[in-house]
Design a protein around this motif. Sequence first.
Motif, short mmCIF file in Angstrom:
data_model
loop_
_atom_site.label_atom_id
_atom_site.label_comp_id
_atom_site.label_asym_id
_atom_site.label_seq_id
_atom_site.Cartn_x
_atom_site.Cartn_y
_atom_site.Cartn_z
N PHE A 308 -47.72 -53.60 -61.88
CA PHE A 308 -47.49 -52.23 -62.35
C PHE A 308 -45.98 -51.96 -62.47
O PHE A 308 -45.50 -51.45 -63.47
CB PHE A 308 -48.12 -51.23 -61.39
N GLY A 309 -45.23 -52.32 -61.41
CA GLY A 309 -43.78 -52.10 -61.43
C GLY A 309 -43.08 -52.91 -62.50
O GLY A 309 -42.18 -52.41 -63.19
N ILE A 310 -43.50 -54.17 -62.69
CA ILE A 310 -42.92 -55.02 -63.72
C ILE A 310 -43.22 -54.45 -65.11
O ILE A 310 -42.35 -54.40 -65.98
CB ILE A 310 -43.48 -56.46 -63.60
N SER A 311 -44.45 -54.00 -65.30
CA SER A 311 -44.85 -53.43 -66.59
C SER A 311 -44.07 -52.16 -66.89
O SER A 311 -43.67 -51.91 -68.04
CB SER A 311 -46.36 -53.12 -66.58
N ARG A 312 -43.86 -51.34 -65.88
CA ARG A 312 -43.14 -50.09 -66.06
C ARG A 312 -41.71 -50.31 -66.53
O ARG A 312 -41.15 -49.48 -67.26
CB ARG A 312 -43.16 -49.30 -64.75
N LYS A 319 -49.71 -51.44 -71.19
CA LYS A 319 -50.97 -51.01 -70.58
C LYS A 319 -51.03 -51.34 -69.09
O LYS A 319 -51.89 -50.81 -68.38
CB LYS A 319 -52.15 -51.66 -71.31
N GLY A 320 -50.14 -52.18 -68.63
CA GLY A 320 -50.08 -52.51 -67.22
C GLY A 320 -49.72 -51.31 -66.35
O GLY A 320 -49.86 -51.36 -65.13
N THR A 321 -49.26 -50.23 -66.97
CA THR A 321 -48.89 -49.02 -66.23
C THR A 321 -50.03 -48.00 -66.14
O THR A 321 -49.84 -46.93 -65.57
CB THR A 321 -47.68 -48.33 -66.88
N LYS A 322 -51.18 -48.34 -66.71
CA LYS A 322 -52.29 -47.38 -66.72
C LYS A 322 -52.84 -47.16 -65.31
O LYS A 322 -53.09 -48.10 -64.58
CB LYS A 322 -53.41 -47.86 -67.64
N ILE A 323 -53.04 -45.88 -64.94
CA ILE A 323 -53.54 -45.51 -63.62
C ILE A 323 -54.86 -44.74 -63.81
O ILE A 323 -54.93 -43.83 -64.64
CB ILE A 323 -52.53 -44.61 -62.87
N ASN A 324 -55.89 -45.10 -63.03
CA ASN A 324 -57.16 -44.38 -63.16
C ASN A 324 -57.17 -43.13 -62.29
O ASN A 324 -56.19 -42.83 -61.59
CB ASN A 324 -58.35 -45.30 -62.85
N LYS A 325 -58.27 -42.41 -62.30
CA LYS A 325 -58.35 -41.14 -61.57
C LYS A 325 -58.21 -41.32 -60.06
O LYS A 325 -57.78 -40.41 -59.36
CB LYS A 325 -59.68 -40.44 -61.88
N GLY A 326 -58.60 -42.48 -59.57
CA GLY A 326 -58.50 -42.74 -58.13
C GLY A 326 -57.11 -43.17 -57.68
O GLY A 326 -56.90 -43.42 -56.49
N GLY A 327 -56.17 -43.28 -58.62
CA GLY A 327 -54.81 -43.65 -58.28
C GLY A 327 -54.53 -45.14 -58.31
O GLY A 327 -53.46 -45.59 -57.90
N THR A 328 -55.48 -45.93 -58.81
CA THR A 328 -55.32 -47.39 -58.87
C THR A 328 -54.68 -47.79 -60.20
O THR A 328 -55.12 -47.33 -61.26
CB THR A 328 -56.69 -48.09 -58.75
N PRO A 329 -53.68 -48.68 -60.17
CA PRO A 329 -53.15 -49.24 -61.42
C PRO A 329 -54.19 -50.20 -62.00
O PRO A 329 -54.18 -51.40 -61.72
CB PRO A 329 -51.87 -49.96 -60.98
N ILE A 330 -55.09 -49.66 -62.78
CA ILE A 330 -56.36 -50.31 -63.10
C ILE A 330 -56.21 -51.56 -63.96
O ILE A 330 -56.86 -52.57 -63.71
CB ILE A 330 -57.33 -49.29 -63.75
N ILE A 331 -55.37 -51.51 -64.99
CA ILE A 331 -55.20 -52.68 -65.86
C ILE A 331 -54.52 -53.81 -65.09
O ILE A 331 -54.91 -54.98 -65.20
CB ILE A 331 -54.38 -52.33 -67.12
N ALA A 332 -53.53 -53.46 -64.29
CA ALA A 332 -52.85 -54.47 -63.46
C ALA A 332 -53.84 -55.11 -62.49
O ALA A 332 -53.78 -56.31 -62.22
CB ALA A 332 -51.70 -53.83 -62.71
N LEU A 333 -54.76 -54.30 -61.94
CA LEU A 333 -55.78 -54.83 -61.03
C LEU A 333 -56.72 -55.78 -61.76
O LEU A 333 -57.02 -56.87 -61.25
CB LEU A 333 -56.59 -53.68 -60.42
N TYR A 334 -57.18 -55.40 -62.94
CA TYR A 334 -58.11 -56.24 -63.69
C TYR A 334 -57.47 -57.57 -64.10
O TYR A 334 -58.10 -58.63 -64.04
CB TYR A 334 -58.62 -55.50 -64.93
N ILE A 335 -56.21 -57.51 -64.50
CA ILE A 335 -55.51 -58.74 -64.89
C ILE A 335 -55.36 -59.67 -63.69
O ILE A 335 -55.59 -60.89 -63.79
CB ILE A 335 -54.13 -58.41 -65.50
#
Length: 442
Positions: A308-312, A319-335
Amino acid sequence: MINSKKNQLKKKLGLSFGIAILIGGTIGVGILRTPGAIAGMLANYWAIIFCWVLGGVYILIGINTYAELATMLPKAGGSYNYIKRAFGNYAGFLSGWFDYILNAIPPAFYCIVIGEYIIRLFPNLEGNTTLIAIAFLIFFSALQSSGVKNASIIQQITSVIKVAFFTALILACFMYSGIKFHPIKKESPLFEVGFIISFFKSLQLIIGTYDGWTAVCFFSEEDENPSKNIPKSLYMGAIIVMILYVLINIAFFHVLPVSALANSPLAAADVAQVVFGEKGAIIVTIIAIFSLISILNAYLMIPARILFGISRDGYFIEKGTKINKGGTPIIALYISTLFALGLIAIGSFEVLFSFATIMSVIIWGLAYCSLIRLRIKEPNLQRPYRSFFYPWSTLFMILSTIALLAGFAYSDSLNFLIIVLIICISYPIYLVVNHRNKKPFF
């Protein structure tokens, strides 16, 4: 560069999570295995205990520096932020991807080992290690995607259970053997060249077992009060880990002498068999599984924050900076999950662990240098926590890091050369990324 002000993680974490993530991200099966390997190399009770204490002291002094850096720059990504701020874009790019790779590989390893241990408990599942590993990876990835609060609760629960299990094992060892030392059949001269090499190899293993102590810093952006919670989490968590590690070694050597545990592939199993009899192997397996579940949860959270930090900062996809409603950096997690899934499928990742400690020490060393650089470069930067005995404590850590790297280069020259090669390869890649982002060179 992506606008970092628009991409902030939610502040949902506190002190208890910080302690839990450090304990959960540090204590794994390494402490169940390494005492035997170190006993084989050093063959000296006091040298072994001293080595474990020295590793803990090294980490505590390092925390003194990291506490200032993490509270000064409370951003997702940990060391990457400090190194980039101090030494520029290339240093940040290199350290960020180093740190990501180091933290993205372990989940695959932990899932496979969990599968292996479960099969030990349930032999009828033989041949399904990969399926069990994938099931654990998907389950914990889904848990992470449900929100950072849920992941935090699981981390705290599993870390408490882990500490309770290890405490029970230590007490059982002392209750069985009494407080006494067994005679050691062979003592190695402390100042022979062979012993010094063995000492550095042992210290490398020990520091690898302590690895994970910076875990709190990856979540400083999500902490409700990083100025107070980050230093407390670092110190309290590290002291708990250090005490457990030293006591575990003392307890093991109270049950069996150094000569009996030397080169044991799983020292804890040998000790448990003496203390608990035939059930010893089952008990150690259960402890190992809970240790791995806790560390798996931690290591699925950490690489997502780094990515997330690298993407930012433009060093990965937007898209690595996308955060879901629960506060998780979701795309970074999936990758990160897909990366781990690929490693589980091909099963060729274990060789990468051979130089993980060296890479970690390099990143730590650059972070220590960052503190001195930022004190000079940005003296007015807000510092809620200031490192004790600065600059001497930080200079000590830098010199210690150089000494460790020199020792590792001598005792593990092949892996050291591999890392140098990786650094050389990273430079042209950085130039391409830098040109794409149209960033200044430094």
